[in-house]
Write a protein that holds these residues in place. Structure first.
Motif, PDB file in Angstrom:
ATOM      1  N   UNK A  51      10.208   3.545 -13.467  1.00  9.53           N
ATOM      2  CA  UNK A  51       9.253   2.924 -13.068  1.00  9.53           C
ATOM      3  C   UNK A  51       8.520   2.072 -14.271  1.00  9.53           C
ATOM      4  N   UNK A  52       8.377   2.666 -15.513  1.00  8.85           N
ATOM      5  CA  UNK A  52       7.938   2.113 -16.622  1.00  8.85           C
ATOM      6  C   UNK A  52       9.361   1.275 -17.173  1.00  8.85           C
ATOM      7  N   UNK A  53      10.599   1.765 -17.060  1.00  7.92           N
ATOM      8  CA  UNK A  53      11.467   1.225 -18.129  1.00  7.92           C
ATOM      9  C   UNK A  53      12.059  -0.042 -17.189  1.00  7.92           C
ATOM     10  N   UNK A  54      11.635  -0.244 -15.827  1.00 10.46           N
ATOM     11  CA  UNK A  54      11.818  -1.629 -15.278  1.00 10.46           C
ATOM     12  C   UNK A  54      10.975  -2.460 -15.747  1.00 10.46           C
ATOM     13  N   UNK A  55       9.775  -2.336 -16.225  1.00 14.33           N
ATOM     14  CA  UNK A  55       9.037  -3.514 -16.406  1.00 14.33           C
ATOM     15  C   UNK A  55       9.716  -3.922 -18.155  1.00 14.33           C
ATOM     16  N   UNK A  56      10.164  -2.911 -18.962  1.00 13.63           N
ATOM     17  CA  UNK A  56      10.563  -2.826 -20.318  1.00 13.63           C
ATOM     18  C   UNK A  56      12.014  -3.686 -20.108  1.00 13.63           C
ATOM     19  N   UNK A  57      12.725  -3.289 -19.287  1.00 15.21           N
ATOM     20  CA  UNK A  57      13.783  -3.888 -19.124  1.00 15.21           C
ATOM     21  C   UNK A  57      13.873  -5.552 -18.723  1.00 15.21           C
ATOM     22  N   UNK A  58      12.698  -5.823 -18.002  1.00 16.40           N
ATOM     23  CA  UNK A  58      12.545  -7.179 -17.512  1.00 16.40           C
ATOM     24  C   UNK A  58      12.236  -8.161 -18.599  1.00 16.40           C
ATOM     25  N   UNK A  59      11.278  -7.343 -19.346  1.00 16.11           N
ATOM     26  CA  UNK A  59      11.035  -7.915 -20.980  1.00 16.11           C
ATOM     27  C   UNK A  59      11.980  -8.101 -21.654  1.00 16.11           C
ATOM     28  N   UNK A  60      12.800  -7.218 -21.851  1.00 16.09           N
ATOM     29  CA  UNK A  60      13.965  -7.341 -22.952  1.00 16.09           C
ATOM     30  C   UNK A  60      14.997  -8.136 -22.471  1.00 16.09           C
ATOM     31  N   UNK A  61      15.263  -8.268 -20.863  1.00 14.90           N
ATOM     32  CA  UNK A  61      16.101  -9.334 -20.574  1.00 14.90           C
ATOM     33  C   UNK A  61      15.654 -10.715 -20.825  1.00 14.90           C
ATOM     34  N   UNK A  62      14.369 -10.939 -20.759  1.00 13.35           N
ATOM     35  CA  UNK A  62      13.831 -12.330 -20.965  1.00 13.35           C
ATOM     36  C   UNK A  62      13.954 -12.712 -22.791  1.00 13.35           C
TER      37      UNK A  62
END
Length: 297
Positions: A51-62
């Motif tokens: 649930x933390x990694x999802x936010x990080x993944x979104x940031x990284x994707x952008x």
């Protein structure tokens, strides 16, 4: 820990990444394959928690997605065309693109559903979700009609085939990539679709109407991203939850195309270079040139 690869299509090429490195391979204006690689900052273990990694993944994707696109333009454009990739032009194009995404996929569906004479929040959220999904699919269909998008979607398919080939220990050759489908269950398109579906459930609890409702929906995006990411992982890694990947795979029919051999060569060059950096193979693509881009991160 097994090596997990991701990536995206970029201008005339493919970006692949692991937890440690990012590699971009681009077909240049001269027909050669140019390579650029750089190390990635290591994330603290706390940022890899569920649930933390999802936010990080979104940031990284952008962030990595925009950087990969920027670098691919510098690598692939001819000298005469590079003026369109000047930093101030690209920055304004990025701001315009993100603003358009917020208007089309957040504000517009909400403001349309808020005009309906209904009090049932679940019904309004469902209608809002249907409008958002319709706008999203219509946008992909409209954009996908251009020749430029068709090539980008073909490189998207090539990127997926390269990841499939690695995951299945296939031959690192163009023929080794060909049998795999251009769709992949961990694709960002599948992630975006899950985001749209999760919003229907979460946004039912938010205020309806006005810009306050729009602002609340923007603020909730990290929560939506964290839940969607975990659902995406379940669908991609647990056979019993494989049905979660099906809608995303269907939607990828709009965002991927079957690549030609030259596009597969580019994806293969990116894959080999990334595996070389990870110490899994000794040599990378023999006919490629490496770019040293000193542009700031």
């Amino acid at each position: 820990m097994p090596l997990v690869l991701g990536g995206q299509a970029v201008y005339e090429g493919v970006m692949l990444r692991s937890n440690n490195h990012m590699t971009i391979a681009v077909r240049t204006a001269t027909g050669k394959i140019a390579l650029h690689s750089e190390p990635l900052n290591q994330r603290h273990k706390a940022l890899r928690l569920p649930f933390v990694r999802g936010v990080v993944a979104l940031y990284d994707a952008i962030a990595l997605g925009l950087r990969g696109l920027r670098l691919s333009l510098l690598m692939g454009l001819s000298e005469e065309e590079k003026h369109i990739a000047e930093p101030h032009n690209f920055a304004w194009q990025t701001i315009l693109g993100l603003s358009l995404a917020i208007v089309l996929f957040v504000a517009l569906p909400h403001l349309i559903s808020a005009q309906l004479p209904m009090d049932d929040r679940w019904a309004l959220s469902g209608i809002e979700g249907i409008v958002r999904l319709f706008v999203f699919i219509a946008f992909l269909w409209f954009v996908g009609r251009s020749k430029e998008a068709q090539r980008l979607f073909a490189y998207h398919g090539a990127e997926h085939k390269a990841v499939h080939a690695f995951e299945h220990n296939a031959s690192l050759s163009v023929d080794g990539l060909k049998p795999f489908p251009p769709e992949h269950p961990r694709c960002g398109t599948a992630f975006l679709l899950l985001v749209l579906l999760v919003k229907i459930a979460l946004f039912a609890f938010l205020p309806v109407g006005g810009w306050q409702g729009v602002l609340m929906r923007i603020v909730m995006l990290p929560v939506v991203a964290s839940i969607s990411f975990e659902l995406l992982r379940l669908g991609a890694t647990k056979p019993i939850f494989g049905w979660l990947s099906l809608p995303g795979l269907w939607l990828q029919k709009l965002t991927t195309r079957e690549p030609d051999e030259q596009q597969l060569e580019v994806a293969l060059a990116a894959l080999k270079e990334l595996l070389r950096l990870e110490g899994l193979i000794v040599h990378s693509h023999n006919n490629s040139t490496r770019h040293s881009l000193t542009e700031g991160r």
